[in-house]
Design a protein around this motif. Structure first.
Motif, PDB file in Angstrom:
ATOM      1  N   GLN A  88       0.840  -1.191   0.000  1.00 46.54           N
ATOM      2  CA  GLN A  88       0.000   0.000   0.000  1.00 46.54           C
ATOM      3  C   GLN A  88       0.878   1.244   0.000  1.00 46.54           C
ATOM      4  O   GLN A  88       1.969   1.253   0.549  1.00 46.54           O
ATOM      5  N   PHE A  89       0.397   2.320  -0.657  1.00 44.60           N
ATOM      6  CA  PHE A  89       1.068   3.615  -0.572  1.00 44.60           C
ATOM      7  C   PHE A  89       0.039   4.644  -0.155  1.00 44.60           C
ATOM      8  O   PHE A  89      -1.042   4.739  -0.742  1.00 44.60           O
ATOM      9  N   TYR A  90       0.381   5.425   0.867  1.00 43.51           N
ATOM     10  CA  TYR A  90      -0.502   6.479   1.366  1.00 43.51           C
ATOM     11  C   TYR A  90       0.127   7.827   1.084  1.00 43.51           C
ATOM     12  O   TYR A  90       1.255   8.097   1.470  1.00 43.51           O
ATOM     13  N   ASP A  91      -0.612   8.648   0.380  1.00 47.01           N
ATOM     14  CA  ASP A  91      -0.177  10.005   0.041  1.00 47.01           C
ATOM     15  C   ASP A  91      -0.762  10.937   1.094  1.00 47.01           C
ATOM     16  O   ASP A  91      -1.973  11.144   1.155  1.00 47.01           O
ATOM     17  N   HIS A  92       0.084  11.488   1.994  1.00 48.90           N
ATOM     18  CA  HIS A  92      -0.443  12.359   3.043  1.00 48.90           C
ATOM     19  C   HIS A  92       0.367  13.660   3.086  1.00 48.90           C
ATOM     20  O   HIS A  92       1.326  13.793   3.836  1.00 48.90           O
ATOM     21  N   PRO A  93      -0.017  14.626   2.262  1.00 55.78           N
ATOM     22  CA  PRO A  93       0.743  15.870   2.161  1.00 55.78           C
ATOM     23  C   PRO A  93       0.776  16.681   3.450  1.00 55.78           C
ATOM     24  O   PRO A  93       1.650  17.506   3.636  1.00 55.78           O
ATOM     25  N   ASN A  94      -0.163  16.470   4.341  1.00 53.74           N
ATOM     26  CA  ASN A  94      -0.182  17.232   5.586  1.00 53.74           C
ATOM     27  C   ASN A  94       0.569  16.533   6.711  1.00 53.74           C
ATOM     28  O   ASN A  94       0.440  16.900   7.868  1.00 53.74           O
ATOM     29  N   SER A  95       1.329  15.516   6.362  1.00 53.79           N
ATOM     30  CA  SER A  95       2.168  14.799   7.330  1.00 53.79           C
ATOM     31  C   SER A  95       1.364  14.239   8.487  1.00 53.79           C
ATOM     32  O   SER A  95       1.788  14.273   9.631  1.00 53.79           O
ATOM     33  N   ASN A  96       0.157  13.746   8.210  1.00 51.54           N
ATOM     34  CA  ASN A  96      -0.628  13.120   9.260  1.00 51.54           C
ATOM     35  C   ASN A  96       0.121  11.921   9.821  1.00 51.54           C
ATOM     36  O   ASN A  96       0.688  11.129   9.089  1.00 51.54           O
ATOM     37  N   SER A  97       0.133  11.825  11.139  1.00 47.15           N
ATOM     38  CA  SER A  97       0.804  10.694  11.761  1.00 47.15           C
ATOM     39  C   SER A  97      -0.037   9.441  11.574  1.00 47.15           C
ATOM     40  O   SER A  97      -1.248   9.456  11.768  1.00 47.15           O
ATOM     41  N   MET A  98       0.631   8.342  11.179  1.00 47.34           N
ATOM     42  CA  MET A  98      -0.082   7.109  10.896  1.00 47.34           C
ATOM     43  C   MET A  98       0.171   6.089  12.000  1.00 47.34           C
ATOM     44  O   MET A  98       1.264   5.999  12.548  1.00 47.34           O
ATOM     45  N   ILE A  99      -0.857   5.328  12.332  1.00 47.13           N
ATOM     46  CA  ILE A  99      -0.746   4.261  13.309  1.00 47.13           C
ATOM     47  C   ILE A  99      -1.049   2.957  12.596  1.00 47.13           C
ATOM     48  O   ILE A  99      -2.080   2.825  11.944  1.00 47.13           O
ATOM     49  N   ILE A 100      -0.117   2.008  12.700  1.00 51.91           N
ATOM     50  CA  ILE A 100      -0.272   0.744  12.000  1.00 51.91           C
ATOM     51  C   ILE A 100      -0.378  -0.370  13.030  1.00 51.91           C
ATOM     52  O   ILE A 100       0.487  -0.527  13.882  1.00 51.91           O
ATOM     53  N   ALA A 101      -1.454  -1.151  12.951  1.00 56.06           N
ATOM     54  CA  ALA A 101      -1.609  -2.273  13.872  1.00 56.06           C
ATOM     55  C   ALA A 101      -2.462  -3.341  13.212  1.00 56.06           C
ATOM     56  O   ALA A 101      -3.541  -3.053  12.700  1.00 56.06           O
ATOM     57  N   PHE A 144       1.813   7.697  -7.843  1.00 49.89           N
ATOM     58  CA  PHE A 144       2.860   8.249  -7.003  1.00 49.89           C
ATOM     59  C   PHE A 144       3.064   9.729  -7.306  1.00 49.89           C
ATOM     60  O   PHE A 144       3.274  10.119  -8.445  1.00 49.89           O
ATOM     61  N   ASN A 145       3.008  10.553  -6.265  1.00 48.27           N
ATOM     62  CA  ASN A 145       3.270  11.980  -6.376  1.00 48.27           C
ATOM     63  C   ASN A 145       4.532  12.270  -5.577  1.00 48.27           C
ATOM     64  O   ASN A 145       4.568  12.079  -4.363  1.00 48.27           O
ATOM     65  N   SER A 146       5.578  12.707  -6.233  1.00 49.48           N
ATOM     66  CA  SER A 146       6.874  12.863  -5.572  1.00 49.48           C
ATOM     67  C   SER A 146       6.964  14.109  -4.692  1.00 49.48           C
ATOM     68  O   SER A 146       7.929  14.267  -3.954  1.00 49.48           O
ATOM     69  N   ASP A 147       5.969  15.022  -4.765  1.00 45.15           N
ATOM     70  CA  ASP A 147       6.060  16.251  -3.976  1.00 45.15           C
ATOM     71  C   ASP A 147       5.721  16.051  -2.500  1.00 45.15           C
ATOM     72  O   ASP A 147       6.485  16.459  -1.636  1.00 45.15           O
ATOM     73  N   PRO A 148       4.563  15.479  -2.181  1.00 42.75           N
ATOM     74  CA  PRO A 148       4.218  15.368  -0.759  1.00 42.75           C
ATOM     75  C   PRO A 148       4.919  14.172  -0.115  1.00 42.75           C
ATOM     76  O   PRO A 148       5.557  13.365  -0.756  1.00 42.75           O
ATOM     77  N   GLU A 149       4.740  14.103   1.200  1.00 39.24           N
ATOM     78  CA  GLU A 149       5.220  12.927   1.908  1.00 39.24           C
ATOM     79  C   GLU A 149       4.273  11.759   1.671  1.00 39.24           C
ATOM     80  O   GLU A 149       3.119  11.945   1.270  1.00 39.24           O
ATOM     81  N   GLY A 150       4.764  10.572   1.940  1.00 35.82           N
ATOM     82  CA  GLY A 150       3.924   9.395   1.759  1.00 35.82           C
ATOM     83  C   GLY A 150       4.423   8.243   2.604  1.00 35.82           C
ATOM     84  O   GLY A 150       5.497   8.296   3.187  1.00 35.82           O
ATOM     85  N   THR A 151       3.622   7.218   2.671  1.00 34.19           N
ATOM     86  CA  THR A 151       3.947   6.042   3.469  1.00 34.19           C
ATOM     87  C   THR A 151       3.741   4.786   2.655  1.00 34.19           C
ATOM     88  O   THR A 151       2.687   4.620   2.024  1.00 34.19           O
ATOM     89  N   PHE A 152       4.732   3.919   2.650  1.00 36.62           N
ATOM     90  CA  PHE A 152       4.586   2.605   2.048  1.00 36.62           C
ATOM     91  C   PHE A 152       4.384   1.582   3.156  1.00 36.62           C
ATOM     92  O   PHE A 152       5.087   1.607   4.168  1.00 36.62           O
ATOM     93  N   ILE A 153       3.443   0.700   2.958  1.00 38.21           N
ATOM     94  CA  ILE A 153       3.198  -0.391   3.902  1.00 38.21           C
ATOM     95  C   ILE A 153       3.321  -1.698   3.131  1.00 38.21           C
ATOM     96  O   ILE A 153       2.579  -1.946   2.181  1.00 38.21           O
TER      97      ILE A 153
END
Length: 323
Positions: free
Chosen positions: A6-19, A260-269
Motif C-alpha cells: 500500500q502507498f498512502y499520500d499524506h501531504p499534511n504529514s498526518n501521523s499514521m498508526i499501524i496495527a 505516485f506523487n513525488s512532492d508530498p510525503e507518503g507512506t509505504f506499507i
C-alpha cells in the motif's frame, strides 16, 4: 512472500498508526491509499506490475500440490498443509547441484550397507508417481557426492513413511566436519533441510546422505536438492544441475506515475514474509529513479533480527523511516 502493498499520500504529514494490518490516522478522516495491491485476496494479478523470470519455478497451488509456473509467470504460493494463500513468491537465482533429484534408483545415488531403492513407487508432492521407495537396513545409507567450491550449502529432500520414522540427514565436505540432523517423517510429505559450511578455502566435494542407525526402515523420498546459501523452492534435475532464475516484480512508467506523487510525503506499507535464514541484508522493497542513481530501499536480515534501517543510494529527496 508478499501479501500486501500500500502507498498512502499524506501531504499534511498526518501521523499514521499501524496495527494488525489496519490503517488509521490520528485525524478523524481516514486516508485511503493511492495504491493498494493484495496478492492474497484471490483477485487476478495486478496488471500494473511488470513481472519477469526467465525460467520455470515451483510453488504450491490452492490444493497443496507442487506445481511449476512457466517463464515470466508469477507464483501465488500456498501453505501445503493449511492451504492458506500466503502471497507472491519472489526468489533469487539458485542452482540445484544434486543430480537425479527424483530418481534415487539412479547409480549416482550410492547405496551402502544393503540399502535399496524402487523408483516411481508413490505419488510425489507434485502429484505424479515419481516418489522413490527407500529401504534402509540398520546402519545403511544412500548418498550423493558433488563437486563444490567453498561456501555455505543447504541440502533438502522430501520424506514420508507409512509410520512415524526417524532418519539421519548428513552433509560433509572432504575437509570440514560432518553436519547431521535427526529428522522425523510420517504419512505426510515433509521437506527437511541441513546446512554445511565449507569455508576453509580447500573444499572440493560435498556428500549428502540419508541413513539409519536404529532399525530397518522403509521410507519414501523425493526432490533432493543442494544449493548455495539457504533452501529455496524446488528445482528438479536429471543428469545435470539445473538453475531457477531470479523473480522480478516492478511498477514503472505510467503505471507508477498514475499513483505516485513525488512532492508530498507518503507512506509505504509492505506485508511480507522472509522465508530463509539469510544473514546478509537482502532488499525486500525499494523505490528509485529510472537509472537507479537515487533510491530508497528496505532490507531484511536474520543477523539484524528482522528489518534493517532504510538504506539510500544517491540523493533521494524524501527521507524514510521504518517501524
Amino acid at each position: 512472500l508478499f501479501g500486501l502493498a500500500q502507498f498512502y499520500d499524506h501531504p499534511n504529514s498526518n501521523s499514521m498508526i499501524i496495527a494488525n494490518s489496519e490503517i488509521s490516522s490520528q485525524d478523524d478522516n481516514l486516508i485511503s491509499p493511492t495504491l493498494e495491491i493484495s496478492f492474497i485476496d484471490g483477485t487476478e494479478f495486478d496488471q500494473r506490475i511488470d513481472f519477469s523470470r526467465n525460467s520455470s519455478a515451483a510453488y504450491y497451488d490452492s490444493f497443496g500440490v507442487l506445481k511449476f509456473a512457466g517463464n515470466n509467470i508469477p507464483r501465488i504460493d500456498h501453505d501445503p498443509i493449511t492451504l492458506d494463500n500466503i502471497g507472491l513468491l519472489v526468489e533469487d537465482t539458485s542452482t540445484n547441484i544434486l543430480k537425479s533429484s527424483e530418481n534415487f534408483a539412479n547409480s549416482i545415488w550410492v547405496k551402502t550397507g544393503g540399502s535399496s531403492v524402487v523408483a516411481n513407487a508413490v505419488a510425489a508432492p507434485d502429484g505424479y508417481i515419481s516418489g522413490s521407495l527407500l529401504n534402509i537396513p540398520s546402519g545403511a545409507a544412500i548418498s550423493q557426492t558433488i563437486s563444490i567450491t567453498p561456501n555455505v550449502y543447504a541440502s533438502s529432500i522430501w520424506i514420508k513413511s507409512d509410520q512415524t520414522t526417524n532418519l539421519i540427514l548428513s552433509a560433509q565436505t572432504d575437509i570440514s566436519p560432518v553436519s547431521y540432523s535427526n529428522v522425523t517423517c510420517n504419512t505426510t510429505w515433509t521437506r527437511v533441510y541441513i546446512s554445511e559450511l565449507a569455508n576453509t578455502g580447500s573444499e572440493s566435494t560435498l556428500t549428502f546422505s540419508i541413513s539409519d542407525v536404529e532399525f530397518p526402515h522403509t521410507v519414501y523420498v523425493w526432490g533432493g536438492q543442494c544449493e548455495i546459501g539457504v533452501p529455496s523452492s524446488y528445482i528438479p534435475t536429471t543428469s545435470s544441475s539445473n538453475t531457477r532464475l531470479q523473480d522480478s516484480a516492478t511498477i514503472s512508467g505510467n503505471n507508477f506515475l498514475s499513483w505516485f506523487n513525488s512532492d508530498p510525503e507518503g507512506t509505504f506499507i509492505i506485508k511480507a514474509i522472509w522465508l530463509d535464514i539469510e544473514t546478509s541484508p537482502r532488499i525486500v522493497f525499494g523505490i528509485s529513479d529510472s537509472n537507479f542513481a537515487n533510491s530508497i530501499y528496505h532490507t531484511y536480515s536474520s543477523a539484524y533480527s528482522g528489518w534493517a534501517a532504510p538504506a539510500y543510494s544517491g540523493n533521494p529527496e524524501i527521507p524514510a523511516t521504518i517501524s
